[in-house]
Every structure is written in C-alpha cells, then in structure tokens.
Scaffold this motif. Structure first.
Motif, PDB file in Angstrom:
ATOM      1  N   THR A   1      42.283  37.646  36.602  1.00  0.00           N
ATOM      2  CA  THR A   1      43.708  36.804  36.008  1.00  0.00           C
ATOM      3  C   THR A   1      43.208  35.197  36.110  1.00  0.00           C
ATOM      4  O   THR A   1      43.745  34.904  35.833  1.00  0.00           O
TER       5      THR A   1
ATOM      6  N   ASN B   1      48.140  33.488  39.207  1.00  0.00           N
ATOM      7  CA  ASN B   1      46.858  34.028  39.177  1.00  0.00           C
ATOM      8  C   ASN B   1      47.358  34.972  40.039  1.00  0.00           C
ATOM      9  O   ASN B   1      46.906  36.691  39.512  1.00  0.00           O
TER      10      ASN B   1
ATOM     11  N   ASP C   1      50.267  37.359  38.645  1.00  0.00           N
ATOM     12  CA  ASP C   1      50.072  38.455  37.900  1.00  0.00           C
ATOM     13  C   ASP C   1      49.349  39.610  37.909  1.00  0.00           C
ATOM     14  O   ASP C   1      49.456  40.522  37.098  1.00  0.00           O
TER      15      ASP C   1
ATOM     16  N   SER D   1      48.524  43.776  28.729  1.00  0.00           N
ATOM     17  CA  SER D   1      47.962  42.423  28.751  1.00  0.00           C
ATOM     18  C   SER D   1      48.499  41.644  27.629  1.00  0.00           C
ATOM     19  O   SER D   1      48.142  40.633  27.569  1.00  0.00           O
TER      20      SER D   1
ATOM     21  N   SER E   1      50.826  32.466  35.610  1.00  0.00           N
ATOM     22  CA  SER E   1      49.735  31.953  34.843  1.00  0.00           C
ATOM     23  C   SER E   1      49.436  31.231  33.846  1.00  0.00           C
ATOM     24  O   SER E   1      48.731  29.943  33.468  1.00  0.00           O
TER      25      SER E   1
ATOM     26  N   VAL F   1      48.061  35.365  29.837  1.00  0.00           N
ATOM     27  CA  VAL F   1      46.702  36.430  30.559  1.00  0.00           C
ATOM     28  C   VAL F   1      46.457  37.367  29.678  1.00  0.00           C
ATOM     29  O   VAL F   1      46.531  38.721  29.636  1.00  0.00           O
TER      30      VAL F   1
ATOM     31  N   VAL G   1      40.071  36.469  31.153  1.00  0.00           N
ATOM     32  CA  VAL G   1      41.243  35.314  30.570  1.00  0.00           C
ATOM     33  C   VAL G   1      40.794  34.240  30.350  1.00  0.00           C
ATOM     34  O   VAL G   1      40.448  34.130  31.052  1.00  0.00           O
TER      35      VAL G   1
END
Lengths: 411, 285
Positions: A152, A315, A318, A346, A374, A377, A385
């Motif tokens: 991420t 991050n 997520d 995602s 974040s 993503v 990402v």
C-alpha cells in the motif's frame, strides 16, 4: 603450523562474528489455517535502526484487526496476529518469514521492509502466502509484485519522481546523489537521479557508501569535490546524521533533500537544528491529510492508541482492511483465495471507505473499490499503488510541510 | 589537495582504530584469546557517556571519565565472572564464551537503550583549515588522544613494574609465575587497562559518530582486521596496522565506489597475510 595459525584464527573469528550477527529471534506461538480463524504474520523490525517504524505497523495492524474482529463480519472468523521481529536485519527477516510460513502456517505476512520482502517473494509464492507491505518501496518489487506480493505504498520510482520534481522545482542546477548501499536506498537514489536528469538537472556526482560506519567523510569528499548546489541523500538515520555534520565541517553550504527515513525529530536533534534550518528538506510518502478517510482514521488512532498516527500508519491500516475485505470477497480463507480477490476489492466498483461498509456491500453482491486512509489504494498489476508525497523542511527546529504532490501528479 | 585531505581523514580513522584495537590486542597477547566482547564494552561506554551527558545533563568530560573507569571495572568483572573459571579449557572455548558475553551485553544495551539514534550533548566542533585542508577540533582531539594512548602504553609497558610483568606474562605465563610474578594481579591489571581503552574508544565513538546499539558491534570486524594485520598481539604492529587500514580505507575512494570502503579493510588483511602470514610485526613479542 605457525604460518597458518593467523589465518585459521581469522576465519574462526569471522565465522563466529558472522554467526553472532545472525542471531535467532524469540519464538512466538500461534496457529494458522482456516475454520475458526486465520493467522496473519506481522514481520517487522521492532529493534534496530528501523524499530520505530515497525512498531507503528504492528500497532496499527493490531488496531485494524481489533476493529475487523469486533465487526463480526469476517467469514474467516477471528483474525489472529503473530508478531515477529526482523531486528532491522534482512537475514533475520528471512528466517522469521520462513518460520511464519512453515511452522506457524500464516495465510499472509504483513509489514516486511524492502530487503526482507524481496528475499521472501519466492517462498511466499511457493507456500501461497500473501506478502503485503505498507512501506517497502523497492523498485525490484515492481517486477516481482502483483501475484502474492502487494504493497500500500508506491514504488520508489514514484518516490524518486517526487524527489526529482522537488530538485527541479527548487531550481538546483548541479545535484549530487549520495546513496546508502542498501536495496531501498539504492532504488530511491537511482529513481531520483533519473527523474531529475530527465528534467535537465545535471547530476554531478552519484556516489554510494556502506552503512554502519563511524565516519563517511572520505565518501563525502568525492561528492563535495563536484561542487553541488543540492545533495539528495538517500540514507538512514545513523549514517545521515553523521554525514550532515561532516559535510558542514567540510565546508558544504548547499541544500539537502533527504530520504523519508530521516524525516524524524531525532535527526534534527542529532544534527542540530541550526545546521538544518531552512536548508534541509525531506521527501516522504504521505497520505493526503485533508482526506475525510484520513481524518477519521487519525481520530480513531488517537482515541484507541492514545497517540497521533505515525509514518505509514495509514498505509498499514489500509493494508489490513484490504486483506480482510479480500477474505469477504474470496471463496475461501487461504492465502491463494486472498491473493485472487485482493486486487478486485481495491478498485473498480462502489467506493467504500471502511471495512464494515465494504463487507456489507460485498454481502449484497456489490463490487467494491476500497478507498482508504492513505488514499485511493488502487492496486495495479505490479501489486503497487500510486502514492502521494510530501516535502517537509526544517523550520523553527521542526519538520514542517512545504510542498505536497498528490497521486494525480504521478499517474 | 584532495589526496592530502584523504590522508588526513586516514590519520583520524587510523587514530580511532588504534584506540579501539589496542586493548583488544593487549588481552589477546596476555590472556591468549580474542575477546569479541571488547566491542560491546565500547558500546557500554558510549551509551554510558550518552546517558550521563544527555539524560542526566552532566558535563561531557565528567561523563566520559566515569564511563572509562566504569567500563574498565566492568571488563574486569566480566573477566572474573566468565573467563577466569574456564581459562583452563583453552582459547577456543574462551573465544566462544566471549561471543556469548557479547550477546549478553548487547541484549542489555538494546533492552535498556531501545531503538533509534543517539548523540552526545556537545557543541558543534570548530573547523580548522589550512588552505583547502580541513579538520575539526574533535578529530584533532581523537588524533591527540591516540598518540597519548600509544606513547603512554609503550612507556607503561617498558618503564613500570606492572607493565614489565604484563610483558613477561605475555611471553611465558608459567615462567613468569615461577619467577615470582603475581599472575592474578597482573591479569587483573591487564583487564583493567584493556577495558579502560575500550571505554575510551566508546567515548571517541560517540564524539565522532551517531550512535546506535549496533554501531560498536559493526566495528568489531574492522578491529579484528587491524589486530590480525598487526600480528595478533603486537602493540607496535597494531599501531602500524591501524594507520595502514585507515589510509587504505580512506584513500580507496579515489579509485573505488565509496560503498566498498569497509571491504578495503578486509582486502588489506588478505594481502598482508599473503605476504606476511604472521602479520606486520616481526615477532609476536
């Protein structure tokens, strides 16, 4: 005999020291498999130079798992975490990673740094265990990622592009790149040099140094001989603080752009605020802190853990939510099932911003696009990402935001 | 000019290596084994100084002085507790035990200090320049301390009763004992001096570098290198080796990428051992 004794002692001593460097960690218990729960390994540096970052990931992962478990919506039951310490040492990371896969039987390993992650790719694919990192930016992962290997955080290629943008925006004419001889720093340094060069900045020196030394002035002198007006230093905290001090002593008066690892208060304290004020900047992957998803996460973090969300905290959050949502979307609770479903949750569907919202939408048969704390993503085919980056500078003795490059800048 | 500057760096590097290695070489010579835990004594001293200086706010010289004395005593305690009882088992067992002691001390340091970087609370050094040549006052102090250490130790070994006892014991322990030298007292003196020198190296390490709990341990490979190049135990050999390795490392950046600087030290070992298998010193005396 005497002729050989020194050599024998040398070899014996070096072997012992090498063995000592590669110490074994403390075993922790845990159970894997599916049925009434799944186990996820948290493979992070808790001790050593990067210990502070690993702790953030471990704490946030636990926070996320607590929320997911409390929701009662996960079809795989309770998620258990087993934490293993890499000691900021890739060899130890590989040993612990293999232990998590072979003995503990985890379905996913989260939190490895670049060096450890790159080394574990083959075993992860063989064992069908998902490897997921919130901060491993290594360019090597661009080619290795996408199947069982995810992150991420954006590739260091973007990190380097952000650094390159700043070097151009700041108007430097002659830039030197000084890189610590490690996987993560080399890839950032290379990407930054390429990005800046593409924008017409002259790279007057591109030098490397080995970490863990008492002094770096010999390496530094070759960089300063090229008379740069800005230096991009892709180093760690230990090396970086010494280098900044030594460069000042050697008469360098230009500016600095530092890699993300150095954007911590300890570096300002170590170097001395007066030596960094107004001339030292750092680039780091940064969530857009204005996003509602970020502010919601930051508030929860503050409430449950009592501290502000740290670097890579969003991050990590997520990362855990994506794994859990993949379990909801998947046909089973194995690493292979999570791997098959991970990218689909995602991007490309109804936008959801929390695990609970996503799990409920999936239960109704809706495709989802998880947008997290974040950023969006959206995991691409390389397992990465697109990130957003902040440039911070030393102002009144503190790291203060001076520029923000959103994810759109790099698309 | 750049070569001269690199030579100057080499002098500073060599000076630190000299102080870091000389105690290690002394125990190797007198006690007959490689005390790997020497590096962790450097760690203890560096962080001891840091704690008193930064956390307690004590004067740097007071903190450093206490750290040197404290490390000296700690080295003696470690020797009495861990090495003396198994001395009869030979140097290999002692060497492995010292690796165990290293783990022990390292664990304590990591547990009590934690992660991240630490620096002493000392002012930014003044830079002295001669043309384009530059050296900081701290680096100059390191060179000065190394010279005083080398000269002082040489005088001590040649002019004092204890020093001569140490030398006698290094050459032949049994013969020294039969000639009336108090082996236990001499051994104690050796540990105090060698560990005190590790303590001094720890203070210099913190003056020059940014501390992590791993840093001193990362120096043990270079320290071993210097000791082996010097001829495993010869004090004069160590002095020559410290500067040889220092110059080789710092001048190497003229031809090699900087990332190879630490490797150059190992290349020096290979070359020296190939030409002179017993190290730089002519005899082990």
């Amino acid at each position: 005999m005497r002729r050989h004794s020194a050599l024998v002692i040398l070899i014996a001593a070096f072997s012992l020291v090498a063995a000592a460097c590669a110490s074994t960690g403390t075993p922790s218990d845990g159970a894997g498999g599916d049925g009434d729960g799944v186990t996820i390994g948290v493979l992070v540096p808790l001790t050593g130079e990067a210990g502070a970052f690993g702790q953030i990931v471990a704490d946030t992962a636990q926070l996320a798992v607590d929320e997911i478990n409390a929701s009662g919506l996960n079809p795989c039951g309770q998620i258990n975490l087993v934490i293993a310490d890499t000691q900021t040492n890739p060899e130890q990371g590989i040993r612990e990673g293999n232990r998590l896969m072979d003995s503990v039987g985890v379905v996913a390993i989260v939190g490895p740094t670049s060096e450890t992650m790159v080394a574990l790719v083959d075993s992860a694919i063989t064992n069908e265990v998902v490897l997921f990192s919130p901060y491993a930016g290594s360019i090597s992962l661009n080619a290795l990622g996408g199947n069982f290997v995810y992150r991420t955080v954006a590739s260091d290629l973007d990190d380097g592009k952000a650094a390159g943008l700043w070097l151009v925006d700041r108007g430097y004419k002659r830039v030197a790149v000084l890189t610590q001889n490690e996987e993560s720093t080399i890839s950032i340094g290379t990407a930054a040099a390429d990005a800046a060069r593409a924008q017409g900045v002259e790279i007057v020196a591109d030098a490397s140094f080995a970490p863990g030394q008492t002094s770096y002035q010999a390496e530094l002198s070759s960089v300063l001989a090229s008379k740069p007006d800005g230096i991009f230093l892709a180093g760690g905290q230990q090396s970086g603080v010494t280098i900044l001090k030594e460069a000042t002593a050697l008469g360098y008066e230009g500016e600095w752009l530092l890699a993300a690892d150095m954007a911590v208060p300890e570096v300002i304290e170590g170097v001395g605020a007066d030596l960094m004020e107004g001339i030292a900047f750092a680039e780091l992957a940064s969530a857009d802190t204005d996003l509602p998803t970020y502010t919601a996460f930051a508030a929860l973090h503050k409430e449950k853990l009592g501290t502000e969300a740290g670097p890579f905290s969003a991050n990590s959050w997520d990362m855990m939510n994506l794994i859990a949502l993949a379990m909801n979307a998947a046909d089973g609770c194995t690493g292979a099932a999570i791997n098959d479903a991970l990218r689909s949750v995602s991007s490309g569907g109804t936008v959801v911003s929390s695990y609970e919202e996503g799990a409920k939408a999936l239960a109704n048969g809706t495709d989802i696009d998880y947008n997290g704390a974040s950023g969006p993503v959206d995991i691409d085919e390389t397992g990465s990402v697109t990130g957003s980056y902040a440039i911070v500078g030393v102002k009144n003795g503190e790291w203060t935001g001076v520029e923000f490059y959103s994810a759109d800048t790099f698309k | 000019m750049r070569v001269l500057q690199l030579i100057l760096f080499g002098v500073v590097t060599g000076s630190f290596l000299l102080v870091g290695t000389i105690g290690f070489a002394l125990t190797r010579r007198v006690e007959g084994f490689l005390n790997i835990a020497h590096a962790e004594l450097i760690t203890v001293s560096a962080f001891g100084t840091w704690f008193m200086n930064r956390e307690l706010g004590w004067n740097f010289f007071l903190a450093g002085g206490i750290a040197v004395v404290g490390t000296s005593l700690l080295g003696l305690v470690v020797a009495r507790l861990f090495y003396d009882p198994i001395k009869h088992l030979g140097s290999s067992v002692l060497l492995i035990t010292s690796v165990g002691v290293t783990f022990f001390l390292h664990g304590i340091a990591e547990g009590s200090i934690g992660t991240g970087i630490r620096v002493f609370d000392i002012p930014t050094p003044t830079v002295l320049s001669l043309g384009e040549l530059r050296i900081t006052t701290y680096q100059l102090a390191i060179v000065g301390i190394a010279i005083v250490t080398a000269v002082g130790l040489t005088l001590f070994m040649n002019r004092t009763r204890t020093g001569m006892d140490i030398r006698a014991m290094a050459i032949n322990r049994d013969l020294a004992a039969s000639r009336g030298i108090d082996i236990r007292a001499t051994s104690r003196a050796t540990w105090l001096i060698a560990s005190g020198l590790a303590g001094l190296a720890g203070v210099l390490l913190g003056v020059q570098a940014t501390l992590t709990t791993d840093l001193a341990f990362q120096q043990i490979l270079i320290i071993l290198t210097v000791a082996i190049v010097g001829g495993l135990g010869s004090l004069y050999g160590v002095i020559a080796a410290a500067f040889l390795v220092g110059f080789a490392m710092d001048l190497s950046v003229l031809w090699l990428p900087g990332g190879y600087r630490p490797m150059v030290a190992f290349a020096v070992v290979i070359i020296v051992l190939a030409v002179r298998p017993s190290g730089l010193a002519r005899t082990a005396g």
